[in-house]
Design a protein around this motif. Structure first.
Motif, PDB file in Angstrom:
ATOM      1  N   PRO A   6      13.643  42.567  10.518  1.00  0.00           N
ATOM      2  CA  PRO A   6      12.596  43.040  11.433  1.00  0.00           C
ATOM      3  C   PRO A   6      12.982  42.808  12.897  1.00  0.00           C
ATOM      4  O   PRO A   6      13.504  41.750  13.256  1.00  0.00           O
ATOM      5  CB  PRO A   6      11.376  42.202  11.067  1.00  0.00           C
ATOM      6  N   GLU A   7      12.692  43.786  13.739  1.00  0.00           N
ATOM      7  CA  GLU A   7      13.004  43.696  15.167  1.00  0.00           C
ATOM      8  C   GLU A   7      12.295  42.511  15.822  1.00  0.00           C
ATOM      9  O   GLU A   7      12.857  41.843  16.691  1.00  0.00           O
ATOM     10  CB  GLU A   7      12.613  45.003  15.868  1.00  0.00           C
ATOM     11  N   LYS A   8      11.046  42.218  15.381  1.00  0.00           N
ATOM     12  CA  LYS A   8      10.318  41.105  16.008  1.00  0.00           C
ATOM     13  C   LYS A   8      10.979  39.759  15.701  1.00  0.00           C
ATOM     14  O   LYS A   8      10.906  38.838  16.515  1.00  0.00           O
ATOM     15  CB  LYS A   8       8.840  41.113  15.617  1.00  0.00           C
ATOM     16  N   ARG A  12      12.263  37.349  18.741  1.00  0.00           N
ATOM     17  CA  ARG A  12      11.821  35.954  18.892  1.00  0.00           C
ATOM     18  C   ARG A  12      13.017  34.997  18.921  1.00  0.00           C
ATOM     19  O   ARG A  12      13.036  34.037  19.697  1.00  0.00           O
ATOM     20  CB  ARG A  12      10.852  35.569  17.769  1.00  0.00           C
ATOM     21  N   ILE A  13      14.021  35.243  18.094  1.00  0.00           N
ATOM     22  CA  ILE A  13      15.231  34.414  18.114  1.00  0.00           C
ATOM     23  C   ILE A  13      15.868  34.469  19.499  1.00  0.00           C
ATOM     24  O   ILE A  13      16.257  33.434  20.060  1.00  0.00           O
ATOM     25  CB  ILE A  13      16.239  34.876  17.037  1.00  0.00           C
ATOM     26  N   LEU A  16      13.799  32.494  22.132  1.00  0.00           N
ATOM     27  CA  LEU A  16      14.009  31.051  22.031  1.00  0.00           C
ATOM     28  C   LEU A  16      15.402  30.652  22.530  1.00  0.00           C
ATOM     29  O   LEU A  16      15.552  29.609  23.181  1.00  0.00           O
ATOM     30  CB  LEU A  16      13.794  30.577  20.589  1.00  0.00           C
ATOM     31  N   ALA A  17      16.398  31.467  22.261  1.00  0.00           N
ATOM     32  CA  ALA A  17      17.758  31.170  22.731  1.00  0.00           C
ATOM     33  C   ALA A  17      17.806  31.174  24.256  1.00  0.00           C
ATOM     34  O   ALA A  17      18.417  30.282  24.870  1.00  0.00           O
ATOM     35  CB  ALA A  17      18.745  32.180  22.166  1.00  0.00           C
ATOM     36  N   LYS A  18      17.160  32.147  24.877  1.00  0.00           N
ATOM     37  CA  LYS A  18      17.126  32.225  26.342  1.00  0.00           C
ATOM     38  C   LYS A  18      16.378  31.028  26.931  1.00  0.00           C
ATOM     39  O   LYS A  18      16.839  30.408  27.889  1.00  0.00           O
ATOM     40  CB  LYS A  18      16.461  33.527  26.783  1.00  0.00           C
ATOM     41  N   SER A  35      14.188  27.691  11.600  1.00  0.00           N
ATOM     42  CA  SER A  35      13.584  28.461  10.514  1.00  0.00           C
ATOM     43  C   SER A  35      13.863  29.958  10.669  1.00  0.00           C
ATOM     44  O   SER A  35      14.201  30.645   9.697  1.00  0.00           O
ATOM     45  CB  SER A  35      12.079  28.204  10.482  1.00  0.00           C
ATOM     46  N   LEU A  36      13.729  30.461  11.893  1.00  0.00           N
ATOM     47  CA  LEU A  36      13.983  31.879  12.148  1.00  0.00           C
ATOM     48  C   LEU A  36      15.437  32.236  11.870  1.00  0.00           C
ATOM     49  O   LEU A  36      15.731  33.288  11.294  1.00  0.00           O
ATOM     50  CB  LEU A  36      13.631  32.236  13.591  1.00  0.00           C
ATOM     51  N   ARG A  37      16.343  31.365  12.272  1.00  0.00           N
ATOM     52  CA  ARG A  37      17.766  31.621  12.023  1.00  0.00           C
ATOM     53  C   ARG A  37      18.076  31.628  10.531  1.00  0.00           C
ATOM     54  O   ARG A  37      18.861  32.444  10.056  1.00  0.00           O
ATOM     55  CB  ARG A  37      18.622  30.582  12.743  1.00  0.00           C
TER      56      ARG A  37
END
Length: 82
Positions: A6-8, A12-13, A16-18, A35-37
């Motif tokens: 999913p694009e969202k 979000r990843i 958070l990285a930025k 968790s997202l990763r």
């Protein structure tokens, strides 16, 4: 495509990285990032596996040279009739 990411999730990843590079993350955000990763990697692997299992390989003369392991999986999933 099975298991498409999913694009969202990607958005979000990246958010958070930025933020991690600029101001840092809270512990909750670090946990969310982890968790997202993990979710991203699981979906990526699922998609990649599906793509490989659908693959048919041909040599330069047009003869099919798909590995037998892949052919077997394709037969089990009724994607081949040979």
């Amino acid at each position: 495509m099975a298991g498409q990411i999913p694009e969202k999730l990607i958005k979000r990843i990246n958010e958070l990285a930025k933020k991690k590079k600029t101001v840092g993350l809270t512990q909750a955000e670090l946990d969310e990032q982890k968790s997202l990763r993990e979710t991203y990697l699981a979906l990526f692997r699922k998609t990649f596996k599906s793509n490989v299992e659908m693959l048919r390989v041909f040599d330069k003369n047009g003869k099919e040279v798909t590995p037998e392991k892949v052919r077997k999986i394709q037969r089990e999933r009724n994607l081949r009739d040979d």
